[in-house]
Design an enzyme around this catalytic site. Structure first.
Site, PDB file in Angstrom:
ATOM      1  N   GLY A 189       0.606  -1.222   0.164  1.00  0.00           N
ATOM      2  CA  GLY A 189      -0.036  -0.022   0.030  1.00  0.00           C
ATOM      3  C   GLY A 189       0.776   1.131  -0.091  1.00  0.00           C
ATOM      4  CB  THR A 220      -8.160   5.616 -10.476  1.00  0.00           C
ATOM      5  OG1 THR A 220      -8.526   5.184  -9.031  1.00  0.00           O
ATOM      6  CG2 THR A 220      -9.352   6.416 -11.121  1.00  0.00           C
ATOM      7  CD  GLU A 258       8.315  19.732  -2.397  1.00  0.00           C
ATOM      8  OE1 GLU A 258       8.144  20.702  -3.336  1.00  0.00           O
ATOM      9  OE2 GLU A 258       9.312  19.446  -1.495  1.00  0.00           O
ATOM     10  CD  GLU A 261      -1.153  11.536  -5.136  1.00  0.00           C
ATOM     11  OE1 GLU A 261      -0.102  11.489  -4.732  1.00  0.00           O
ATOM     12  OE2 GLU A 261      -1.839  11.381  -6.216  1.00  0.00           O
TER      13      GLU A 261
END
Length: 412
Positions: A133, A160, A249, A372
């Site tokens: 993960g 996705t 970032e 993220e």
């Protein structure tokens, strides 16, 4: 309430934000309200309108047909798009040049980036795996060079848009890591061009059932001898983890913007509902319990937004801000879940139906705490920046390295 950042918001940026807001309320929100659900898909007509607005090329240089704007403007636009449908703000991220801008030679940029701007070359990234993960340095999908082609074998998860994309970027291990401290070494990135709506030869995709983030499907992928031209190795062999890290970032700022957009939508809808809904003879907005909830929601949204403006400004200025990017991603996503949940409470039983978009904001806000990099990963990044690496982290790295070495021996 203010959406301007002191010293950050120029007149041009206000115009960009307001145009995105108008587009969202007119074009995105009605589509989301009509189509959001397990079987709904972002319609091609809406994608074409995104192209007309230039949103697939926000950060792509003007030389390739893009708008040539920065992360600040990108996040301004995506916050507004998420106020309508977070998935639309996310499909915009499937453009922007992605890995092509970061790693490809100039001739490939000239060939691909104009297509990206036109919405004709959108990507999907296959990083995570069923057993991997947040620990992306431990991926086990393998790539072996066979003549002029790389052969990829393994499994990927949480990809996705894998079916609708025009290309996939797949991360696979091309060599064993040299040490626990350098487990990230040996991972390479490959670009796989494919026909839209299909998977390349040797790959099978299975949709993952999920509770939100509708408008497109998320897949588990099985790769069995997928062949990729040697030239489609992106960046240096074995150093793709660094390539990925350089984009974190901006990616985390983008997620913060999406979370803020969801929270803003929930706040606006809650205010409208509270002024119309009457109980005990008066609008519920007259009751202090509701008024204080709304005051707290607005305050938390504005705090997250101002932190986001600071982080975006730092990124566009070229200054390193990995700690601050983790802070805004963590703060904004946690805030969004609280705010959307509070908004749903203001709606009462009506909020727990699909008759209002508040349940969509609530479901999608929950996801921002996971993708993220989870909230816990963000806390780890922040803590390490402030306190240094812990002994526990070193122990975990040792164990992960031992596990990877075992997998390499089995594969051999």
């Amino acid at each position: 309430m203010s959406q301007d950042g002191l010293g950050y918001m120029t007149e041009e940026r206000r115009m960009i934000r307001d145009a995105a807001r108008e587009f969202t309320m007119k074009e995105v929100l009605p589509v989301a309200n009509a189509l959001d659900g397990p079987d709904g898909e972002i319609p091609m007509a809406l994608r074409e309108k995104l192209t007309e607005m230039g949103y697939f090329g926000i950060t792509i240089p003007e030389a390739y047909g893009g708008l040539g704007l920065g992360i600040f403007e990108y996040c301004l636009i995506c916050e507004q798009l998420s106020r309508g449908w977070m998935s639309v703000a996310s499909i915009v991220a499937r453009a922007q040049g992605g890995w092509i801008q970061k790693s490809m030679p100039e001739e490939m940029r000239k060939a691909y980036l104009p297509r990206v701007v036109r919405g004709e070359f959108l990507g999907a990234s296959a990083l995570s795996e069923p057993d991997t993960g947040s620990d992306l340095a431990s991926i086990s999908c393998r790539a072996v060079l066979d003549g002029d082609e790389w052969v990829l074998t393994g499994n990927k998860y949480w990809c996705t848009f894998a079916d609708g994309a025009d290309y996939l970027t797949v991360f696979a291990r091309t060599s064993a890591p040299p040490s626990p401290e350098k487990r990230w070494q040996g991972i390479s990135c490959f670009l796989i061009e494919k026909e839209r709506g299909k998977f390349p030869a040797g790959m099978i995709g299975k949709p993952i059932p999920k509770i939100g983030y509708f408008g497109w499907k998320t897949f588990e992928l099985a790769l069995d001898g997928v062949r990729v031209p040697k030239r489609n190795l992106m960046g240096e062999e074995g150093k793709a983890f660094l390539l990925m890290s350089k984009g974190l970032e901006g990616a985390r700022a983008h997620t913060a913007a999406r979370a803020i957009g969801l929270a803003q939508g929930a706040l606006e809808d809650a205010i409208a509902y509270a002024t119309e809904r009457k109980q005990f003879g008066m609008p519920i907005a007259e009751y202090q319990a509701i008024r204080f909830k709304i005051a707290t929601m607005a305050t938390e949204i504005e705090a997250a937004r101002q932190l986001l403006y600071y982080v975006c400004n730092e990124i566009d200025s070229g200054r390193r801000c990995d700690k601050e990017a983790s802070m805004v991603k963590y703060f904004a996503s946690e805030m969004a879940e609280r705010v959307t949940s509070t908004a749903l409470q203001i709606f009462g039983g009506a909020g727990y139906t699909t008759l209002f978009p508040i349940e969509r904001y609530w479901r999608d806000a929950r996801l921002t705490k996971i993708f993220e990099g989870t909230s816990e990963i963000q806390q780890r990044v922040i803590a390490t920046s402030l306190l240094g690496r812990s002994e526990v982290e070193a122990m975990i790295a040792e164990r992960a390295f031992a596990g990877q070495a075992g997998k390499q021996r089995e594969a051999a």
